[in-house]
Design a protein around this motif. Sequence first.
Motif, PDB file in Angstrom:
ATOM      1  N   VAL A   1      13.513  27.918   3.439  1.00 26.01           N
ATOM      2  CA  VAL A   1      14.683  28.201   2.610  1.00 26.01           C
ATOM      3  C   VAL A   1      15.924  27.926   3.461  1.00 26.01           C
ATOM      4  O   VAL A   1      16.300  28.712   4.319  1.00 26.01           O
ATOM      5  CB  VAL A   1      14.664  29.651   2.105  1.00 26.01           C
ATOM      6  CG1 VAL A   1      15.874  29.906   1.222  1.00 26.01           C
ATOM      7  CG2 VAL A   1      13.377  29.910   1.341  1.00 26.01           C
ATOM      8  N   GLY A   2      16.534  26.819   3.230  1.00 28.61           N
ATOM      9  CA  GLY A   2      17.695  26.422   4.031  1.00 28.61           C
ATOM     10  C   GLY A   2      18.095  25.016   3.701  1.00 28.61           C
ATOM     11  O   GLY A   2      17.657  24.435   2.716  1.00 28.61           O
ATOM     12  N   ASN A   3      18.921  24.452   4.521  1.00 32.02           N
ATOM     13  CA  ASN A   3      19.420  23.104   4.273  1.00 32.02           C
ATOM     14  C   ASN A   3      18.359  22.050   4.565  1.00 32.02           C
ATOM     15  O   ASN A   3      17.596  22.159   5.514  1.00 32.02           O
ATOM     16  CB  ASN A   3      20.629  22.831   5.171  1.00 32.02           C
ATOM     17  CG  ASN A   3      21.822  23.693   4.823  1.00 32.02           C
ATOM     18  OD1 ASN A   3      22.055  23.988   3.659  1.00 32.02           O
ATOM     19  ND2 ASN A   3      22.577  24.098   5.826  1.00 32.02           N
ATOM     20  N   ASP A   4      18.339  21.025   3.739  1.00 29.56           N
ATOM     21  CA  ASP A   4      17.566  19.828   4.032  1.00 29.56           C
ATOM     22  C   ASP A   4      18.140  18.689   3.205  1.00 29.56           C
ATOM     23  O   ASP A   4      18.842  18.926   2.216  1.00 29.56           O
ATOM     24  CB  ASP A   4      16.077  20.011   3.756  1.00 29.56           C
ATOM     25  CG  ASP A   4      15.216  19.178   4.701  1.00 29.56           C
ATOM     26  OD1 ASP A   4      15.542  17.985   4.891  1.00 29.56           O
ATOM     27  OD2 ASP A   4      14.249  19.710   5.265  1.00 29.56           O
ATOM     28  N   TRP A   5      17.810  17.489   3.623  1.00 30.60           N
ATOM     29  CA  TRP A   5      18.392  16.293   3.026  1.00 30.60           C
ATOM     30  C   TRP A   5      17.283  15.249   2.897  1.00 30.60           C
ATOM     31  O   TRP A   5      17.285  14.219   3.579  1.00 30.60           O
ATOM     32  CB  TRP A   5      19.535  15.793   3.920  1.00 30.60           C
ATOM     33  CG  TRP A   5      20.578  16.849   4.138  1.00 30.60           C
ATOM     34  CD1 TRP A   5      21.718  17.048   3.418  1.00 30.60           C
ATOM     35  CD2 TRP A   5      20.571  17.869   5.155  1.00 30.60           C
ATOM     36  NE1 TRP A   5      22.424  18.117   3.907  1.00 30.60           N
ATOM     37  CE2 TRP A   5      21.740  18.649   4.976  1.00 30.60           C
ATOM     38  CE3 TRP A   5      19.684  18.213   6.184  1.00 30.60           C
ATOM     39  CZ2 TRP A   5      22.043  19.740   5.794  1.00 30.60           C
ATOM     40  CZ3 TRP A   5      19.984  19.298   6.997  1.00 30.60           C
ATOM     41  CH2 TRP A   5      21.150  20.046   6.802  1.00 30.60           C
ATOM     42  N   PRO A   6      16.312  15.454   1.973  1.00 26.19           N
ATOM     43  CA  PRO A   6      15.052  14.693   2.020  1.00 26.19           C
ATOM     44  C   PRO A   6      15.013  13.397   1.216  1.00 26.19           C
ATOM     45  O   PRO A   6      14.003  12.696   1.262  1.00 26.19           O
ATOM     46  CB  PRO A   6      14.050  15.689   1.435  1.00 26.19           C
ATOM     47  CG  PRO A   6      14.866  16.481   0.455  1.00 26.19           C
ATOM     48  CD  PRO A   6      16.247  16.576   1.036  1.00 26.19           C
ATOM     49  N   LEU A   7      16.093  13.032   0.498  1.00 26.78           N
ATOM     50  CA  LEU A   7      15.986  11.948  -0.479  1.00 26.78           C
ATOM     51  C   LEU A   7      16.844  10.730  -0.103  1.00 26.78           C
ATOM     52  O   LEU A   7      17.261  10.599   1.042  1.00 26.78           O
ATOM     53  CB  LEU A   7      16.346  12.487  -1.867  1.00 26.78           C
ATOM     54  CG  LEU A   7      15.425  13.628  -2.351  1.00 26.78           C
ATOM     55  CD1 LEU A   7      15.931  14.215  -3.656  1.00 26.78           C
ATOM     56  CD2 LEU A   7      13.993  13.126  -2.498  1.00 26.78           C
ATOM     57  N   LEU A   8      17.079   9.846  -1.082  1.00 26.25           N
ATOM     58  CA  LEU A   8      17.762   8.577  -0.830  1.00 26.25           C
ATOM     59  C   LEU A   8      19.252   8.616  -1.129  1.00 26.25           C
ATOM     60  O   LEU A   8      19.989   7.705  -0.729  1.00 26.25           O
ATOM     61  CB  LEU A   8      17.125   7.461  -1.668  1.00 26.25           C
ATOM     62  CG  LEU A   8      15.630   7.216  -1.491  1.00 26.25           C
ATOM     63  CD1 LEU A   8      15.199   6.021  -2.334  1.00 26.25           C
ATOM     64  CD2 LEU A   8      15.250   7.009  -0.043  1.00 26.25           C
ATOM     65  N   TYR A   9      19.708   9.665  -1.835  1.00 18.68           N
ATOM     66  CA  TYR A   9      21.107   9.781  -2.215  1.00 18.68           C
ATOM     67  C   TYR A   9      21.620  11.162  -1.833  1.00 18.68           C
ATOM     68  O   TYR A   9      20.889  12.157  -1.917  1.00 18.68           O
ATOM     69  CB  TYR A   9      21.285   9.597  -3.731  1.00 18.68           C
ATOM     70  CG  TYR A   9      20.717   8.305  -4.265  1.00 18.68           C
ATOM     71  CD1 TYR A   9      21.525   7.189  -4.440  1.00 18.68           C
ATOM     72  CD2 TYR A   9      19.368   8.200  -4.575  1.00 18.68           C
ATOM     73  CE1 TYR A   9      21.000   5.997  -4.914  1.00 18.68           C
ATOM     74  CE2 TYR A   9      18.831   7.013  -5.047  1.00 18.68           C
ATOM     75  CZ  TYR A   9      19.649   5.916  -5.216  1.00 18.68           C
ATOM     76  OH  TYR A   9      19.113   4.735  -5.671  1.00 18.68           O
TER      77      TYR A   9
END
Length: 463
Positions: free
Chosen positions: A437-445
Amino acid sequence: MKIKFLLVLTSLFFFMSACSKDDNEVADNLETPVANAPKDVNDGGFKAKWNYVSNSKSYLLDVSTIESFATFVPNYNSKEVTDLNEVVVGLKGGTQYYYRVRAKSETQISDYSNVISVVTTGSSTIPEDPTFLKVKANKVANPFFVGMAIKASQLTTGSPYDLILKNEFSSISAEYEMKMDQISTSSGVYNWTTADKIVAYGNANGINVHGHALVWHNSVPKWLTDFAGTDTEFAAEVKKYITDVVTHYAGKVKSWDVVNEAVDDNGGNMRNTLFLKRMGPNYVKDCFQWARNAANTAGDKNLLLFYNDYATSTNIAKQDKVFSIVDDLKASNVIDGLGFQMHNTYLSPTKTQIETDLNRAVAKGLKIHVSELDIQVNQFNDISTFTNERRLAQKEKYKEMVKIYNALPAANKYALTVWGMKDNESWIPYSTDLNHVGNDWPLLYDSNFTIKSSHTGFLEGLD
């Protein structure tokens, strides 16, 4: 006495010769060193590390910007190092590098170690590639669908979602709105509205529609969870649901995940779901057979049926169980493909683990759907912002995954589907199951619909 003395000398000579031979054999057979993850990564370099090798006098370090080591960074072509690490300097920020090492003893040199990938921190001055994904994917030697998981609310004509989907993607999967608890309101009663909107959007815009998913233990409607009839009657309800849904979308939905995540994470056993409890160990095959029968009856001879699961590249017991299920389904001629979810991280699985997993499906003649791809960069919650180092590491992991997929034989390719559009709408940062539970940036946009380095990495994987 003289004879005894000669015997002692002879014995000593053979003993020393044997020792000398053993020493030479050790020198001739230096163990291959193991390279470790780098330390102290910065804009201009990093510390390369490796394990000690017995009898080695030094180590030969290679550093390159190319994984095949066709060229080398200046001063790092077999650079001799006497320690178990070396501070590599003079590099460019925001750049992908690779290193490997060999052990050396006098004239003897070991085989190459494993190859370690490292991305220096800092910003790259190279802009992101704006090429549309499906345009480039359609130009490869053996094209495949580029997919996106979507929600019906995103399909408003002229919206940023709509424009990106039409430009970039050739396949869509409903993130959750085509699952059983979303469609079935009671026995034989269905709410088709939302699912119909998704299917109609794909059909109207020439976009392939993949159905996800007919049977999943986490999407059982309450009426079926509480079903008080016999187990035989329960199975009849599941059969009716599968038959009705496949029939309703015959010719409109080109493929279905028939059963999703039927294998447990521990020990390679069947997951102890409601379906297993009430329908028995053959329930997966029953569901596939019902789906196949429904498609055939509806005249949909081309419908593709998939089994879908996650974490099989790293969990070998689970992988083995999945393929045992696949073997049973193939024997009954009711399965066409296997879905590999690939909710990966920037560190795992390795290239070899992924290739080994996918190649088992290739060997069985199955179509392969990388069905739910996303790549976490903050699985340990150790960063609070999306750093340049993680950004570029994620780019390389997307590139690696696409490159692996693109190298598959044409007959085994189906689609590579990214699980969501924008980072801030991904399921990952909000999943308590992941303890993440926190920040993540897993995608293409990003949250503003702007393409990321991961998008460029996807494109580079098609080269």
